[in-house]
Every structure is written in C-alpha cells, then in structure tokens.
Scaffold this motif. Sequence first.
Motif, PDB file in Angstrom:
ATOM      1  N   GLY A  13      62.662  64.916  14.409  1.00  0.00           N
ATOM      2  CA  GLY A  13      62.094  65.791  15.436  1.00  0.00           C
ATOM      3  C   GLY A  13      62.802  67.132  15.452  1.00  0.00           C
ATOM      4  O   GLY A  13      64.018  67.188  15.492  1.00  0.00           O
ATOM      5  N   PHE A  14      62.032  68.200  15.402  1.00  0.00           N
ATOM      6  CA  PHE A  14      62.598  69.539  15.582  1.00  0.00           C
ATOM      7  C   PHE A  14      62.196  69.987  16.984  1.00  0.00           C
ATOM      8  O   PHE A  14      61.025  70.223  17.250  1.00  0.00           O
ATOM      9  N   PHE A  15      63.174  70.029  17.892  1.00  0.00           N
ATOM     10  CA  PHE A  15      62.848  70.289  19.294  1.00  0.00           C
ATOM     11  C   PHE A  15      63.433  71.612  19.755  1.00  0.00           C
ATOM     12  O   PHE A  15      64.614  71.900  19.531  1.00  0.00           O
ATOM     13  N   CYS A  16      62.617  72.379  20.449  1.00  0.00           N
ATOM     14  CA  CYS A  16      63.077  73.689  20.888  1.00  0.00           C
ATOM     15  C   CYS A  16      64.115  73.539  21.986  1.00  0.00           C
ATOM     16  O   CYS A  16      64.081  72.628  22.803  1.00  0.00           O
ATOM     17  N   ASN A  17      65.066  74.430  21.984  1.00  0.00           N
ATOM     18  CA  ASN A  17      66.210  74.368  22.881  1.00  0.00           C
ATOM     19  C   ASN A  17      65.796  74.404  24.349  1.00  0.00           C
ATOM     20  O   ASN A  17      66.403  73.754  25.192  1.00  0.00           O
ATOM     21  N   TRP A  18      64.735  75.158  24.655  1.00  0.00           N
ATOM     22  CA  TRP A  18      64.427  75.467  26.047  1.00  0.00           C
ATOM     23  C   TRP A  18      63.520  74.452  26.705  1.00  0.00           C
ATOM     24  O   TRP A  18      63.541  74.291  27.917  1.00  0.00           O
ATOM     25  N   CYS A  19      62.673  73.803  25.938  1.00  0.00           N
ATOM     26  CA  CYS A  19      61.721  72.877  26.563  1.00  0.00           C
ATOM     27  C   CYS A  19      61.901  71.448  26.075  1.00  0.00           C
ATOM     28  O   CYS A  19      62.358  70.584  26.796  1.00  0.00           O
ATOM     29  N   THR A  20      61.548  71.198  24.813  1.00  0.00           N
ATOM     30  CA  THR A  20      61.484  69.814  24.370  1.00  0.00           C
ATOM     31  C   THR A  20      62.866  69.153  24.325  1.00  0.00           C
ATOM     32  O   THR A  20      63.001  67.975  24.671  1.00  0.00           O
ATOM     33  N   SER A  21      63.897  69.907  23.935  1.00  0.00           N
ATOM     34  CA  SER A  21      65.240  69.324  23.940  1.00  0.00           C
ATOM     35  C   SER A  21      65.666  68.981  25.367  1.00  0.00           C
ATOM     36  O   SER A  21      66.277  67.943  25.618  1.00  0.00           O
ATOM     37  N   ALA A  22      65.327  69.870  26.306  1.00  0.00           N
ATOM     38  CA  ALA A  22      65.648  69.600  27.704  1.00  0.00           C
ATOM     39  C   ALA A  22      64.865  68.379  28.199  1.00  0.00           C
ATOM     40  O   ALA A  22      65.383  67.563  28.972  1.00  0.00           O
TER      41      ALA A  22
END
Lengths: 150, 354
Positions: A13-22
């Motif tokens: 999974g490549f998750f964006c720092n601001w949304c999906t990772s949160a």
Amino acid sequence: MNKEEKQEPVIVGFFCNWCTSAAADLAGTSRLHYPSSIRPIRVMCSSTVDPVYLLRALQEGADATILGGCHPGDCHYISGNFKARRRVAIVKTVLKSLGFDDTRVRLEWISASEGQKFAQVMNEYTDYIKRRGQSEFKYIDSLGGDSNEQ
Amino acid sequence: MSNEKLREFIKTAMSKGLIGAVMAPTPTETSYTHALITSKRDVDKLVPIAPVMQWNGADMLRRITRLGDAPRKTLAILRPCEARTFKELVKFNQIKPDNIIVLVYDCPGTVHVRDYAKKKIELETLLDEMQSGKISDSVREACKICEYPVPVENVGDVGYGLFGTDDPVFFPLSEKGSEFLSALGITPGERDAEKWVRIHRENRAKWLENERITGGRKGIEDFLSSCLNCHNCKNMCPICFCKECFFEDRTIFEYNPDKYYDWADDKEGIRLPTDKVLFHLGRLVHMGTSCIGCGLCQQACPVDIPLYRLFGIVAHDLQKVFNYTPGITDDPPPVMDFREDELHEFEGLREGGE
C-alpha cells in the motif's frame, strides 16, 4: 518459499501522509481489525508515486498494490490526487491492454477520519486477491510460475 | 522534381530575407541525416524530402532550441510525424517554436535505414508508388499504418501537397504560414489527398486488430524474448527526452548481491539481466500517452523486434482513455493535465476487469 506456505497474499500500500496514512492510524487506535497482508508505505502525496513503482512492487512479488489518497478536492497539495488518478488510469490501461489482471492495481480515496473505511477496504481487497490467486506478474523474467496460467 | 521546387522555395525565401536558416535532410554515404544551413549557397546540398528517416527532425529541433529560442528565423522541413512530434514537444516545453516555421509535406513513407543502406530505394520510386495510390512494400511498418500521412491544419505552418498532383502545391496550415506564403507571393493551391489518408487508416484498423500483444506474462515475455536491453528504443524515441532516465538510475537498478540470490530463491530462478520487461512496461507508462507513432523504436531495434506493435497499440488504448491524439489535439498532454471530474472507472475495485 514454496507455494503452500504462501497462502496469505502480499498487498503493498502506498498511502498519502495526510489522509490514508492517518486513516490507517485511526483504524489502529480504534482497534479495528485489518489483515496483515497490507504492507503500508507512507508517501507524502499519492502523486509522488511514479506508476513504475506500482509495477515494480508487483514484480517484486506483491500480489496487488493499492494507492491511497485524499478525496478529490481535499488534497493537501491541492491537486496531487487528480494527478495520481491519471497515473493509475495509465498503469491500469497498460496492464489491461497487454492482458494482465488490472484489478491488482487499485486506487482508493480514504480521508483521515475514515478508519472504518480503511479497515473495510483492506479486508475486502485481501479477500478479493486471495480468491484471485497468485499474480503472474511476479514471475516476469524468471524461470518460475506457470506461464500458461492467466 | 518535388525536391527541386522546394529548393527554389527555400532560395526565394532566403533571398527575400524571410528566413535565415533551414533544417532539412542531406544525403550521406548510406543514409540521410538532418542538416542545418544558414546560407543560400548551401541549399543545393539539401534533399528536403528524403526516402529515409534516420532521426526524428523534431528531436533535432529540440536539441537546437533546448537552451533558448532559435536566433534566426528557421525553416524546418518535416514529415507529418515529425511535425506532430514538434507540436507535442512544444507542449512539453522542449522546443521553443517562436522563430521556427515548419513546412510539412504529403509523406510517401520512409524506408528502414538498414534496407536503404543495402538497396538504395530512391525517393522517386516511393513517390511514383504514392501517385499510383499504393502504399509501397518497401516502407517501414509504422509508415504503412500511419494515421496522418499528410499535413494537418494547425500542425506546422506551411503544407506542401504532392499527392494526386503533377505540380506540387503550397498551402497554409496556420496564420503564421499564411503570412509567410503571402510574403513570398505564393497563391495557395489545392490537392485532394483524402484517398492517401484513407488507405493508410484502413491498414491501421486491420493492424490494430491483428497485431495486438495479449496473454499477459507469456505474451510480453515471448514478444521481448530477444531484447538486448540496449535501450536504443528509448534513445531514439523523441518523446523520451528526460535528461536522466529513470531506467538508467543506478540507485534504483543496481542491487546488492543478496538481492539476486533472494530473487532466485523466491522466483524459482531469474533471467539476467533483470528488469528487461519492466523497462518496456515502464517506458509505456511514462510516454505512451504521447506516442506519436513515428516507429523509430522499431527501426532502432538491433534484433528487429517489431516494437511499434507494442508501443503503438498500447498507446492507442491509452490515448483513447484520455481522448487525446498527440501532436494533433491542442490540449496539454495527459501527464501534464487533469480534470476534477473524470476517470471514475479507475477508482476503487471494478471486478471483471482482466
């Protein structure tokens, strides 16, 4: 590693720092269960992922890849997720055009408050990939795998 | 004859001071190469319409103007595919078009450089075959199925019509071209090249149907099985203009010894060198949306892999998704642009894809 041992799929999974990772953090702190098949990589924005890295992950042995970004309009960098969507569209089209399984690349919008959605998407995708079986992409340029299998 | 008239055209334009330089092909021992000339006395060294395309002329213009505008008004004589590349590279900010006038002609197709070096199939033969309404068997595969073998409105400035007329005609493609022609005192002529386009497109439709590479892993591995990984296709591609190519990056494609052994364990043996197929797939992902269809990748292949079947057909699928025709459409290239409301079919999971 033989095939019997490898029942659990690997999904990068490549998750964006601001949304999906949160959202992944929120799913964790909310004690929601999601499968260990997900190997999350935190990226600053979904648009920083060169589409070749999605192919690369598949070739390294991942059964699927998922790119998670903010909902359209909510990008921390204003338009990153729209660019990411174009890139995913390109990768999926190339895969499909050559007769590969394009469902092994997935794009999802998951906001920081959607821990529930995060867990649900990861569960559902893992089940789907399990049903789908092993990816043939992994064996490109190798001597293994069954080359007659779709 | 067609070349003679063009040379006269160039000489007149130079005498009138409308242009200070010309870029067009010039013959070499076994081929043709592009040349830049700045004086009227050198015009006779040019063969503006050549039977071979060794490089893409737009790629040469990119080299010339990469660091700044052309210092003198330059007339570039380009094939239709080169003119489309020109337009595409201008969109990518790789060519500064301000001081360049592009002349495009009805293209009879080009012979593979290697075939030309062996057999010297001359331009007159190709033009005769074109006038008889037949696509020559000697031309490259990409030329036989060219989608736009003639000048197109707003792609380049001046058109030079050869098909279906004994006396070639000039006509404007843009406002700049229109002004240029009137400054030269040339009345725009007409010719009907509809048939030339039609027979190419019929070929193309059949080609798209028959030559598609399918079958996933097996299909692409078999297709690329004799690939040397020389990257010539990338070097010749006019759209692959990056100064530093992702696929030449050692930090990405140089591995610790352990990595090779782990792969060999895991994948039941690996083929060497690694990342051969990934290079082509990655290149498709990077430049496929802007593939012009010049077919130089195929001409550059030392082991004769019909690469344009891979790039051309996947590019066709990609361009359909974005409703974009590179070098023709005025919109920015898909990789430089986005819409807020689009491509929803690529979000989430759509089962039944495959």
